[in-house]
Design a protein around this motif. Sequence first.
Motif, PDB file in Angstrom:
ATOM      1  N   TRP A 269     -75.640   3.630  73.492  1.00 29.35           N
ATOM      2  CA  TRP A 269     -75.134   4.280  72.285  1.00 29.35           C
ATOM      3  C   TRP A 269     -74.678   5.688  72.614  1.00 29.35           C
ATOM      4  N   PRO A 270     -73.660   6.221  72.006  1.00 32.98           N
ATOM      5  CA  PRO A 270     -72.748   5.510  71.093  1.00 32.98           C
ATOM      6  C   PRO A 270     -71.767   4.643  71.874  1.00 32.98           C
ATOM      7  N   GLU A 271     -70.895   3.965  71.185  1.00 35.74           N
ATOM      8  CA  GLU A 271     -69.869   3.157  71.847  1.00 35.74           C
ATOM      9  C   GLU A 271     -68.519   3.614  71.328  1.00 35.74           C
ATOM     10  N   GLY A 272     -68.116   4.800  71.765  1.00 38.91           N
ATOM     11  CA  GLY A 272     -66.877   5.393  71.273  1.00 38.91           C
ATOM     12  C   GLY A 272     -65.680   4.523  71.568  1.00 38.91           C
ATOM     13  N   ARG A 273     -64.670   4.662  70.737  1.00 38.88           N
ATOM     14  CA  ARG A 273     -63.485   3.803  70.860  1.00 38.88           C
ATOM     15  C   ARG A 273     -62.242   4.560  71.309  1.00 38.88           C
ATOM     16  N   SER A 274     -62.210   5.868  71.098  1.00 35.55           N
ATOM     17  CA  SER A 274     -60.928   6.563  71.279  1.00 35.55           C
ATOM     18  C   SER A 274     -60.429   6.539  72.718  1.00 35.55           C
ATOM     19  N   GLY A 275     -61.341   6.460  73.690  1.00 36.13           N
ATOM     20  CA  GLY A 275     -60.909   6.486  75.085  1.00 36.13           C
ATOM     21  C   GLY A 275     -60.865   5.121  75.735  1.00 36.13           C
ATOM     22  N   GLY A 276     -61.268   4.074  75.015  1.00 35.78           N
ATOM     23  CA  GLY A 276     -61.262   2.732  75.593  1.00 35.78           C
ATOM     24  C   GLY A 276     -62.531   2.456  76.390  1.00 35.78           C
TER      25      GLY A 276
END
Length: 124
Positions: free
Chosen positions: A56-63
């Motif tokens: 965690w977390p599992e950010g999305r903006s960078g892939g």
Amino acid sequence: MASGLLAPGLLAFALSACVDKADLPRPVAQGDAAEGLAIIREVGCAACHKIPGVAWPEGRSGGGLAGFGAKPLIAGRLPNQSDVLVQWLIDAPSLDPGTAMPPMPLTRDQARDVAAYLYTLDED
Ligand code: HEC
């Protein structure tokens, strides 16, 4: 700064990187992958990236970074070689002013450790 010197060479490299086996990433000699994972957690790469080993977390903006170690290019346009990756991790905009990946507060040694961890991520 250094980008003025680096960019033409990198561009030529990126263009010629049509998967010649010799150009595939290899482990970073001086890096400590376990230490790299600890640093990744500390500086918050996962705010923007989903990273195997970080719950965690599992950010999305960078892939997602799963499989990154087996990719021939960084961000689809720079050769995925340890010295380029180390520079990317410390100051991505110095290699590509248009990138949304921000400079990260890493020493060169820390960036080598992080790179060593990323090169263990060779499966999707
Ligand atoms: C604020 C969000 C953000 C943070 C924090 C961040 N990145 Fe990124 N990262 C990005 C974005 C956006 C891209 C895509 C850049 C592009 O295509 O120009 C990227 C690209 C990358 C790539 C290339 C991925 C590929 O598939 O080629 C790697 C590797 C990477 N980041 C590693 C890291 C690591 C390791 C950290 C922590 C030290 C980190 N990033 C922190 C946003 C971030």
